[in-house]
Design a protein around this motif. Structure first.
Motif, PDB file in Angstrom:
ATOM      1  N   ASN A 153     -36.534 -21.815  67.217  1.00  0.00           N
ATOM      2  CA  ASN A 153     -36.712 -22.171  65.954  1.00  0.00           C
ATOM      3  C   ASN A 153     -37.381 -23.627  65.834  1.00  0.00           C
ATOM      4  O   ASN A 153     -36.620 -24.427  66.257  1.00  0.00           O
ATOM      5  CB  ASN A 153     -35.744 -22.103  64.801  1.00  0.00           C
ATOM      6  CG  ASN A 153     -35.225 -20.662  64.760  1.00  0.00           C
ATOM      7  OD1 ASN A 153     -35.663 -19.982  64.206  1.00  0.00           O
ATOM      8  ND2 ASN A 153     -34.177 -20.355  65.556  1.00  0.00           N
ATOM      9  N   LYS A 159     -26.479 -15.334  56.201  1.00  0.00           N
ATOM     10  CA  LYS A 159     -27.122 -16.544  56.629  1.00  0.00           C
ATOM     11  C   LYS A 159     -27.074 -17.466  55.316  1.00  0.00           C
ATOM     12  O   LYS A 159     -26.568 -18.660  55.397  1.00  0.00           O
ATOM     13  CB  LYS A 159     -28.613 -16.620  56.925  1.00  0.00           C
ATOM     14  CG  LYS A 159     -28.723 -16.350  58.071  1.00  0.00           C
ATOM     15  CD  LYS A 159     -30.378 -16.319  58.574  1.00  0.00           C
ATOM     16  CE  LYS A 159     -30.598 -15.962  60.180  1.00  0.00           C
ATOM     17  NZ  LYS A 159     -31.853 -15.673  60.523  1.00  0.00           N
ATOM     18  N   GLU A 198     -34.767 -16.048  70.364  1.00  0.00           N
ATOM     19  CA  GLU A 198     -36.027 -16.815  69.809  1.00  0.00           C
ATOM     20  C   GLU A 198     -35.682 -18.274  69.733  1.00  0.00           C
ATOM     21  O   GLU A 198     -34.505 -19.013  69.737  1.00  0.00           O
ATOM     22  CB  GLU A 198     -36.294 -16.355  68.269  1.00  0.00           C
ATOM     23  CG  GLU A 198     -35.129 -16.360  67.348  1.00  0.00           C
ATOM     24  CD  GLU A 198     -35.389 -16.855  65.994  1.00  0.00           C
ATOM     25  OE1 GLU A 198     -36.587 -17.155  65.587  1.00  0.00           O
ATOM     26  OE2 GLU A 198     -34.542 -16.892  65.095  1.00  0.00           O
ATOM     27  N   ASP A 245     -31.669 -19.560  69.508  1.00  0.00           N
ATOM     28  CA  ASP A 245     -30.645 -18.301  69.016  1.00  0.00           C
ATOM     29  C   ASP A 245     -30.600 -17.680  70.264  1.00  0.00           C
ATOM     30  O   ASP A 245     -31.445 -17.222  70.872  1.00  0.00           O
ATOM     31  CB  ASP A 245     -31.282 -17.525  68.049  1.00  0.00           C
ATOM     32  CG  ASP A 245     -31.106 -18.253  66.533  1.00  0.00           C
ATOM     33  OD1 ASP A 245     -30.730 -19.456  66.573  1.00  0.00           O
ATOM     34  OD2 ASP A 245     -32.202 -17.853  65.582  1.00  0.00           O
ATOM     35  N   ARG A 301     -34.185 -25.099  67.776  1.00  0.00           N
ATOM     36  CA  ARG A 301     -32.736 -24.601  67.743  1.00  0.00           C
ATOM     37  C   ARG A 301     -33.010 -23.269  68.332  1.00  0.00           C
ATOM     38  O   ARG A 301     -33.924 -22.178  67.808  1.00  0.00           O
ATOM     39  CB  ARG A 301     -32.277 -24.276  66.393  1.00  0.00           C
ATOM     40  CG  ARG A 301     -30.777 -24.351  66.125  1.00  0.00           C
ATOM     41  CD  ARG A 301     -30.219 -23.691  65.029  1.00  0.00           C
ATOM     42  NE  ARG A 301     -30.215 -22.446  65.088  1.00  0.00           N
ATOM     43  CZ  ARG A 301     -30.702 -21.719  63.826  1.00  0.00           C
ATOM     44  NH1 ARG A 301     -31.109 -22.301  63.047  1.00  0.00           N
ATOM     45  NH2 ARG A 301     -31.196 -20.450  64.046  1.00  0.00           N
TER      46      ARG A 301
HETATM   47 MG   LIG Z   1     -32.914 -16.707  64.291  1.00  0.00          MG
END
Ligand SMILES: [Mg+2]
Ligand SMILES: Nc1ncnc2c1ncn2[C@@H]1O[C@H](COP(=O)(O)OP(=O)(O)O)[C@@H](O)[C@H]1O
Length: 308
Positions: free
Chosen positions: A267, A210, A265, A252, A250
């Protein structure tokens, strides 16, 4: 366009969560973006509670660039509600739900949103995982940035790892691994932004992939058939709405080889540097970083005036 008076926007970043370093980066970028858009800005680090109390009295609106506990979980949102300070992003309830991966998955299931099969476990019942089909991911219920996330391919060989994780986190999530491609979909206002595909060099999109330059390839827009794109965007919007989120988020997701998506999930305060995923997707949609920051401020300001 809504005319916004010269607002003083407090940019909250830093904080005390495990994601503090990332939040400091997001905060710096937001501060610059808002400055360039003509807002007057004030940097606030909630780590210092005395200074924060004083600073909150001086602002018209808050832009929360905090990730993880304290910032993304409804705590700061509740405090801002009490102080009657308008703020960008989801309300306390939506924030609390989205940061809790188990609560989110329950809502996804109830709303017909596909999510990988899962269970939670603690010190008391972790041995029952022996019957959970491998490979599966283990993750903290409410951390982010892939902190504490690991893959289990063989249960007997992973016992030590599990026990170690349970020292750190009393409750963990086990989730079936979806083999396939990884995507993320940003939501801005009431629409889904272009889909982004992530191709980490590591086994999965872990902390290292990341935040280390060159460790992940980002494809914007994702090279996928139109039908996949539409499905992913619809699903992301549905997940955003099912959790009752606001302004931006956002989502995922993973997709198997046939393009069947599974939401991992949501965010509510995703990474917010110019190179972060939601800003990248916004750029693809023709929205510059400055414009993105100021659109979000306008959304929050409009809501304060009771117009949204
Ligand atoms: Mg994530
Ligand atoms: N069920 C799963 N199948 C495949 N990969 C997964 C799964 N769960 C997590 N991952 C990998 O781990 C990363 C982090 O998991 P995620 O649920 O998004 O938590 P975080 O809040 O830490 O971002 C994902 O981006 C993905 O690469």
């Amino acid at each position: 366009m809504l005319v916004v008076p010269k607002l003083k926007v407090g940019v909250l970043s830093g904080g005390t969560s495990s994601e503090r370093p990332i939040s400091l980066r997001s905060g710096k970028a937001v501060l610059n973006g808002l400055k360039k858009s003509g807002f007057s800005v004030l940097r606030i680090d909630p780590k210092d509670s005395h200074k924060t109390r004083k600073a909150l009295r001086r602002i018209d609106l808050a832009f929360i660039a905090l990730h993880g506990k304290g910032g993304e979980d409804g705590t700061i949102q509740s405090r801002l509600e009490k102080a009657k300070i308008p703020y960008v992003g989801s309300n306390p309830k939506g924030s609390r739900l989205a940061i809790d991966k188990a609560a989110s998955k329950r809502i996804f299931e109830r709303s017909g949103i596909p999510t990988p099969s899962w269970r939670t476990f603690s010190k008391r019942n972790w041995k029952e995982l022996e019957s959970f089909p491998t490979p599966f991911f283990v993750k903290p219920i409410d951390d982010g940035s892939s902190i504490g996330v690991f893959l289990i391919e063989d249960f007997p060989q992973s016992v030590e790892k599990l026990i170690h994780a349970l020292v750190e986190y009393p409750l963990l999530l086990a989730e079936r691994r979806i083999e396939g491609r990884e995507f993320t979909v940003g939501i801005l206002g009431k629409r889904a932004l272009p889909v982004v595909e992530l191709k980490p060099r590591g086994e999965f999109y872990d902390y290292h992939c990341k935040y280390t330059k060159g460790m992940t390839e980002y494809l914007v827009p994702a090279p996928i058939p139109d039908a996949w794109r539409r499905r992913f965007q619809q699903l992301a919007l549905k997940a955003h709405q099912a959790l009752g989120l606001r302004d931006f988020s956002r989502i995922d997701l993973m997709a198997d080889s046939e393009g069947n998506p599974y939401v991992l999930e949501a965010n509510t305060i995703p990474g917010f540097t110019e190179l972060s995923l939601l800003p990248k997707a916004a750029k693809e949609a023709g929205i510059s970083f400055e414009e993105l920051c100021s659109q979000l401020v306008r959304m929050a300001w409009k809501r304060r005036n009771g117009k949204a």
